[in-house]
Design a protein around this motif. Structure first.
Motif, mmCIF file in Angstrom:
data_model
loop_
_atom_site.group_PDB
_atom_site.id
_atom_site.type_symbol
_atom_site.label_atom_id
_atom_site.label_comp_id
_atom_site.label_asym_id
_atom_site.label_seq_id
_atom_site.Cartn_x
_atom_site.Cartn_y
_atom_site.Cartn_z
ATOM 1 N N ASP A 100 0.844 -1.193 0.000
ATOM 2 C CA ASP A 100 0.000 0.000 0.000
ATOM 3 C C ASP A 100 0.880 1.244 0.000
ATOM 4 O OD1 ASP A 100 -1.923 1.925 0.400
ATOM 5 O OD2 ASP A 100 -2.536 1.232 2.382
ATOM 6 N N THR A 101 0.726 2.078 -1.011
ATOM 7 C CA THR A 101 1.466 3.349 -1.039
ATOM 8 C C THR A 101 0.758 4.424 -0.219
ATOM 9 O OG1 THR A 101 0.316 4.081 -3.059
ATOM 10 C CG2 THR A 101 2.392 2.846 -3.338
ATOM 11 N N GLY A 102 -0.402 4.097 0.350
ATOM 12 C CA GLY A 102 -1.290 5.091 0.955
ATOM 13 C C GLY A 102 -0.656 6.063 1.925
ATOM 14 N N PHE A 103 0.168 5.558 2.860
ATOM 15 C CA PHE A 103 0.773 6.464 3.830
ATOM 16 C C PHE A 103 1.746 7.419 3.151
ATOM 17 C CE2 PHE A 103 4.422 7.440 6.601
ATOM 18 C CZ PHE A 103 3.772 8.238 7.526
ATOM 19 N N TYR A 104 2.518 6.900 2.214
ATOM 20 C CA TYR A 104 3.552 7.699 1.558
ATOM 21 C C TYR A 104 2.979 8.649 0.525
ATOM 22 C CZ TYR A 104 6.282 4.097 3.833
ATOM 23 O OH TYR A 104 6.806 3.249 4.778
ATOM 24 N N ASP A 105 1.737 8.412 0.097
ATOM 25 C CA ASP A 105 1.101 9.290 -0.882
ATOM 26 C C ASP A 105 0.636 10.603 -0.270
ATOM 27 O OD1 ASP A 105 1.439 7.435 -2.907
ATOM 28 O OD2 ASP A 105 -0.531 6.524 -2.617
ATOM 29 N N LYS A 113 2.613 6.685 11.009
ATOM 30 C CA LYS A 113 2.273 5.667 10.018
ATOM 31 C C LYS A 113 1.465 4.532 10.639
ATOM 32 C CE LYS A 113 6.663 3.151 10.512
ATOM 33 N NZ LYS A 113 7.877 2.706 9.799
ATOM 34 N N LEU A 114 1.223 4.613 11.938
ATOM 35 C CA LEU A 114 0.438 3.578 12.608
ATOM 36 C C LEU A 114 -1.059 3.862 12.558
ATOM 37 C CD1 LEU A 114 2.645 3.002 15.794
ATOM 38 C CD2 LEU A 114 2.826 1.940 13.534
ATOM 39 N N ALA A 115 -1.426 5.088 12.217
ATOM 40 C CA ALA A 115 -2.832 5.485 12.202
ATOM 41 C C ALA A 115 -3.345 5.496 10.765
ATOM 42 C CB ALA A 115 -2.998 6.867 12.827
ATOM 43 N N ILE A 116 -4.315 4.646 10.458
ATOM 44 C CA ILE A 116 -4.779 4.542 9.080
ATOM 45 C C ILE A 116 -5.491 5.803 8.606
ATOM 46 C CG2 ILE A 116 -4.907 2.027 9.141
ATOM 47 C CD1 ILE A 116 -7.899 2.251 9.545
ATOM 48 N N ASP A 117 -5.873 6.687 9.529
ATOM 49 C CA ASP A 117 -6.470 7.962 9.125
ATOM 50 C C ASP A 117 -5.462 8.831 8.366
ATOM 51 O OD1 ASP A 117 -8.848 7.249 10.295
ATOM 52 O OD2 ASP A 117 -8.514 8.397 12.135
ATOM 53 N N ASN A 118 -4.180 8.509 8.500
ATOM 54 C CA ASN A 118 -3.140 9.269 7.812
ATOM 55 C C ASN A 118 -2.818 8.697 6.431
ATOM 56 O OD1 ASN A 118 -2.846 10.995 10.015
ATOM 57 N ND2 ASN A 118 -1.314 9.676 10.981
ATOM 58 N N PHE A 119 -3.583 7.720 5.984
ATOM 59 C CA PHE A 119 -3.366 7.098 4.688
ATOM 60 C C PHE A 119 -4.323 7.686 3.651
ATOM 61 C CE2 PHE A 119 -1.275 4.460 7.540
ATOM 62 C CZ PHE A 119 -0.661 3.364 6.949
ATOM 63 N N ASN A 120 -3.878 7.771 2.413
ATOM 64 C CA ASN A 120 -4.783 8.124 1.331
ATOM 65 C C ASN A 120 -5.822 7.026 1.129
ATOM 66 O OD1 ASN A 120 -3.506 10.528 0.843
ATOM 67 N ND2 ASN A 120 -2.988 10.084 -1.278
ATOM 68 N N GLU A 121 -6.884 7.339 0.417
ATOM 69 C CA GLU A 121 -7.936 6.361 0.152
ATOM 70 C C GLU A 121 -7.367 5.166 -0.614
ATOM 71 O OE1 GLU A 121 -10.991 6.507 1.322
ATOM 72 O OE2 GLU A 121 -10.571 8.427 2.289
ATOM 73 N N SER A 125 -4.499 4.590 -4.015
ATOM 74 C CA SER A 125 -3.182 4.055 -3.677
ATOM 75 C C SER A 125 -2.854 2.872 -4.585
ATOM 76 C CB SER A 125 -3.148 3.629 -2.207
ATOM 77 O OG SER A 125 -3.543 4.691 -1.363
ATOM 78 N N GLU A 126 -1.629 2.364 -4.472
ATOM 79 C CA GLU A 126 -1.197 1.263 -5.318
ATOM 80 C C GLU A 126 -0.514 0.174 -4.501
ATOM 81 O OE1 GLU A 126 1.293 2.741 -8.436
ATOM 82 O OE2 GLU A 126 -0.357 3.809 -9.446
ATOM 83 N N THR A 127 -0.444 -1.010 -5.087
ATOM 84 C CA THR A 127 0.297 -2.139 -4.532
ATOM 85 C C THR A 127 1.403 -2.473 -5.522
ATOM 86 O OG1 THR A 127 -1.678 -3.000 -3.440
ATOM 87 C CG2 THR A 127 0.147 -4.546 -3.769
ATOM 88 N N LEU A 150 8.608 5.942 -2.440
ATOM 89 C CA LEU A 150 7.559 5.058 -1.945
ATOM 90 C C LEU A 150 6.144 5.530 -2.251
ATOM 91 C CD1 LEU A 150 9.069 3.921 1.469
ATOM 92 C CD2 LEU A 150 8.911 2.638 -0.666
ATOM 93 N N SER A 151 5.978 6.734 -2.779
ATOM 94 C CA SER A 151 4.647 7.163 -3.181
ATOM 95 C C SER A 151 4.351 6.623 -4.576
ATOM 96 C CB SER A 151 4.544 8.688 -3.185
ATOM 97 O OG SER A 151 5.202 9.231 -4.319
ATOM 98 N N LYS A 152 3.085 6.529 -4.911
ATOM 99 C CA LYS A 152 2.708 5.991 -6.218
ATOM 100 C C LYS A 152 3.166 6.890 -7.363
ATOM 101 C CE LYS A 152 -1.845 8.152 -6.559
ATOM 102 N NZ LYS A 152 -3.290 7.930 -6.745
ATOM 103 N N ASP A 153 3.463 8.153 -7.064
ATOM 104 C CA ASP A 153 3.891 9.085 -8.102
ATOM 105 C C ASP A 153 5.352 8.880 -8.495
ATOM 106 O OD1 ASP A 153 1.402 10.319 -8.180
ATOM 107 O OD2 ASP A 153 1.925 11.623 -6.492
ATOM 108 N N SER A 154 6.069 8.094 -7.699
ATOM 109 C CA SER A 154 7.466 7.809 -8.018
ATOM 110 C C SER A 154 7.542 6.468 -8.724
ATOM 111 C CB SER A 154 8.315 7.764 -6.739
ATOM 112 O OG SER A 154 9.651 7.428 -7.045
ATOM 113 N N ASN A 155 7.950 6.483 -9.960
ATOM 114 C CA ASN A 155 8.067 5.242 -10.709
ATOM 115 C C ASN A 155 9.210 5.349 -11.709
ATOM 116 O OD1 ASN A 155 6.915 6.732 -12.943
ATOM 117 N ND2 ASN A 155 4.922 6.395 -11.991
#
Length: 209
Positions: A100-105, A113-121, A125-127, A150-155
């Motif tokens: 899940d890239t959600g936290f890093y996005d 990073k332990l709180a899922i409220d800090n993650f993108n939808e 996000s991507e796997t 680690l964000s989905k925008d980095s590829n």
């Protein structure tokens, strides 16, 4: 704890059971995929470790104060394979699973990073899997090399400053079947060829014992 009525709890526990079953199936598929990738390069899995949280223990080392993430070790995990010797150089191959890239996005690394409220939808996000090869270096600097990517925008192709590391992130959809996976491995082999002038798909007889 949040107060839930009986129906809320019934629905919650059904979701929990479904989630565990789905996770077991997904993780088995992941392990089979990593094993297949290693076999294609004629490399043996050597060891691995979680990268999001430290692994939870068992027995007397089990810690009730740990986050739930500590017991989901494959969420963000590095698989390390046996070395390859080509000429005078030794290469190390790794597969890194990022569920899940959600936290890093979200772009704010100061958040917990332990709180899922800090993650993108989840639908934003991507796997992914990172395929990484290093030259003459046995200790991959995960904390220094990966975080900016680690964000989905980095590829695309990732390289370390000293040129001893090269990696590529691939969306898990690119491993949908054997043919697609083989295409990814050929692509990564070309990246390695252009970076180090070697081809690990043809280095099977040079695996270090």
């Amino acid at each position: 704890m949040e107060k839930l009525n009986k129906q809320d709890l019934t629905n919650l526990f059904q979701d929990v059971r479904s989630s565990y079953r789905l996770l077991a199936l997904y993780q088995k598929r992941l392990l089979d995929l990593v094993n297949y990738i290693g076999n294609q390069y004629s490399l043996d899995f050597e060891r691995g470790g979680p990268q999001f949280c430290k692994a939870g223990g068992n027995g007397k080392y089990f810690n009730l104060d740990y986050s739930g993430w500590n017991y989901l070790v494959l969420y963000f995990y590095s698989f390390k394979f046996s070395p390859i010797r080509i000429g005078e150089d030794v290469y190390r191959f790794r597969v890194i699973h990022q569920a899940d890239t959600g936290f890093y996005d979200n772009g704010d690394m100061k958040l917990s990073k332990l709180a899922i409220d800090n993650f993108n939808e989840v639908d934003e996000s991507e796997t992914r899997l990172f395929l990484i090869l290093c030259k003459n270096d046995d200790s991959f600097p995960l904390k220094d090399f990966l975080p900016p990517h680690l964000s989905k925008d980095s590829n695309g192709i990732l390289k370390s400053e000293n040129g001893d590391w090269v990696g590529v992130s691939y969306d898990m959809m690119e491993f949908i079947n054997k043919e697609a996976t083989d295409k990814v491995l050929r692509d990564f082999n070309e990246v390695i060829k252009s970076t180090f002038n070697i081809e690990i798909l043809k280095a099977k007889e040079d695996v270090v014992s």
